[in-house]
Design an enzyme around this catalytic site. Structure first.
Site, mmCIF file in Angstrom:
data_model
loop_
_atom_site.group_PDB
_atom_site.id
_atom_site.type_symbol
_atom_site.label_atom_id
_atom_site.label_comp_id
_atom_site.label_asym_id
_atom_site.label_seq_id
_atom_site.Cartn_x
_atom_site.Cartn_y
_atom_site.Cartn_z
ATOM 1 N N HIS A 157 -16.843 30.301 88.660
ATOM 2 C CA HIS A 157 -15.712 30.403 89.589
ATOM 3 C C HIS A 157 -14.887 31.913 89.076
ATOM 4 O O HIS A 157 -13.943 31.952 88.527
ATOM 5 C CB HIS A 157 -14.840 29.324 89.048
ATOM 6 C CG HIS A 157 -13.877 28.815 89.996
ATOM 7 N ND1 HIS A 157 -13.591 27.502 90.411
ATOM 8 C CD2 HIS A 157 -12.951 29.801 90.826
ATOM 9 C CE1 HIS A 157 -12.621 27.403 91.260
ATOM 10 N NE2 HIS A 157 -12.262 28.703 91.602
ATOM 11 N N GLU A 174 -18.209 20.937 88.852
ATOM 12 C CA GLU A 174 -17.633 22.253 88.120
ATOM 13 C C GLU A 174 -17.252 21.787 86.923
ATOM 14 O O GLU A 174 -16.249 21.166 86.853
ATOM 15 C CB GLU A 174 -16.952 23.041 89.115
ATOM 16 C CG GLU A 174 -16.562 24.159 88.502
ATOM 17 C CD GLU A 174 -15.820 25.035 89.666
ATOM 18 O OE1 GLU A 174 -14.764 25.548 89.286
ATOM 19 O OE2 GLU A 174 -16.266 25.129 90.748
ATOM 20 N N ARG A 202 -14.113 25.819 97.521
ATOM 21 C CA ARG A 202 -14.176 24.860 96.666
ATOM 22 C C ARG A 202 -15.284 23.982 96.537
ATOM 23 O O ARG A 202 -16.270 24.098 97.857
ATOM 24 C CB ARG A 202 -13.160 23.785 96.833
ATOM 25 C CG ARG A 202 -11.747 24.287 96.492
ATOM 26 C CD ARG A 202 -11.552 24.391 94.751
ATOM 27 N NE ARG A 202 -10.393 24.891 94.780
ATOM 28 C CZ ARG A 202 -9.886 26.283 94.560
ATOM 29 N NH1 ARG A 202 -10.665 27.140 94.847
ATOM 30 N NH2 ARG A 202 -8.748 26.472 94.232
#
Length: 324
Positions: free
Chosen positions: A286, A267, A238
């Site tokens: 991602h 993000e 993450r």
């Protein structure tokens, strides 16, 4: 809705990775030919169908849907992470919750290996010279004999270690309970000098851990100063596990050789962010979790758990159970 009309498995409408949710429902039907599997394709259908459904699967479970679920017994989350779910309410109601742990193992393991090999052989330099039609040699590296540290030894960390096995590397694993051991040559914890010592010996640092109080900001300025200038960071965990400002400083100051980032903080990464401009930074949106086999692997877990529910008249252990 009468018991006869209540599906054995209710699939909620949100999909993932741009793949139609119909494929997920079909995959469950193939594995449970003697069960009824219903896909709720609209908000109204979800609200109606979930009222009497006992076994539900989906990416998310919004508060209004949970409030409408009068008889819910099992929620099979279609993500590995469950932090976005109303876990307190689910636990209070005695709902069993499972996740998709392990579904991403092969594809994320391949993503990590590809990133490491790309930086080892410096393919980004070759690609840049190809675009310029410039035939000029450049120095590369060799993976064999390197030290790879994998932070997080869950299903994804295990998958990474499995794929590193043939390359003749030394591996260090980092986990909360190092006394449990793991698939790496050595295992250390997050606390104390052992972790700093691992950073100092690391050529490739792979982050494959969940975001927790312990891992938030784990790779900070002090960590980057400790790392070798020839080391490479690979983050498929993450974004907030890494302090972004510290990463930018490390890249600008040559404290590390490069970074492969599938996740960022913030993000999505804003268009004006400096990380876009570094030639030694590989950014993917991602995307490491994408695999054409996602729904198939997930359906294997869900179908097995539906069978376990069928076979048990009392509480039963479910695969990938996180609650209760």
């Amino acid at each position: 809705m009468s018991d006869a009309d209540t599906p054995d498995v209710l699939v909620l409408r949100k999909g993932t990775h741009g793949t139609p949710i119909e494929q997920y429902a079909d995959a469950i039907r193939e594995r449970l030919p003697d069960h009824t599997v219903e896909l709720a394709r609209t908000p109204a259908e979800e609200s109606e169908a979930i009222r009497d459904a006992r076994f539900v699967t989906g990416m998310t479970l919004e508060d209004d849907l949970l409030a409408a679920a009068e008889t819910l017994e099992v929620f099979a989350c279609a993500y590995a992470g469950t932090g976005h779910l109303p876990l307190a309410e689910l636990e209070e109601r005695g709902v069993a919750v499972t996740n998709a742990s392990g579904v991403h193992g092969p594809n994320i393991g391949e993503h990590v290996l590809g990133a490491i090999l790309s930086f080892t052989r410096r393919f980004h330099v070759g690609a840049r010279r190809q675009r310029r039609r410039e035939w000029r040699h450049y120095k590369a590296h060799e993976l064999q004999g390197s030290t790879v540290t994998v932070v997080g030894l869950g299903a994804i960390g295990q998958s990474v270690c499995d794929r590193l096995e043939p390359f003749g590397v030394d591996t260090i694993g980092v986990r909360y309970s190092p006394e449990k051991g793991g698939p790496t040559d050595e295992v250390v914890g997050f606390e104390g000098d052992a972790f700093d010592d691992a950073l100092a010996r690391t050529d490739y640092l792979v982050l494959a851990c969940p975001l927790t109080e312990t891992t938030r900001g784990l790779i900070d300025r002090e960590a980057f100063v400790t790392m070798d200038p020839e080391s490479v960071l690979v983050n498929i965990a993450r974004g907030p596990v890494v302090e972004t400002d510290a990463l930018v400083e490390a890249l600008r100051s040559n404290w590390i050789r490069g970074a492969s980032l599938d996740v960022t903080d913030p993000e999505p990464l804003p268009e004006e962010h400096p990380l876009w401009t570094f030639e030694n930074v590989q950014i993917t949106p991602h995307n490491a979790g994408h695999t054409p086999r996602y729904y198939d692997r997930l359906a294997d877990i869900v179908a097995e758990n539906r069978r376990r529910v069928d076979e048990s008249e009392t509480d039963t252990d479910l695969e990938n159970q996180v609650l209760p």
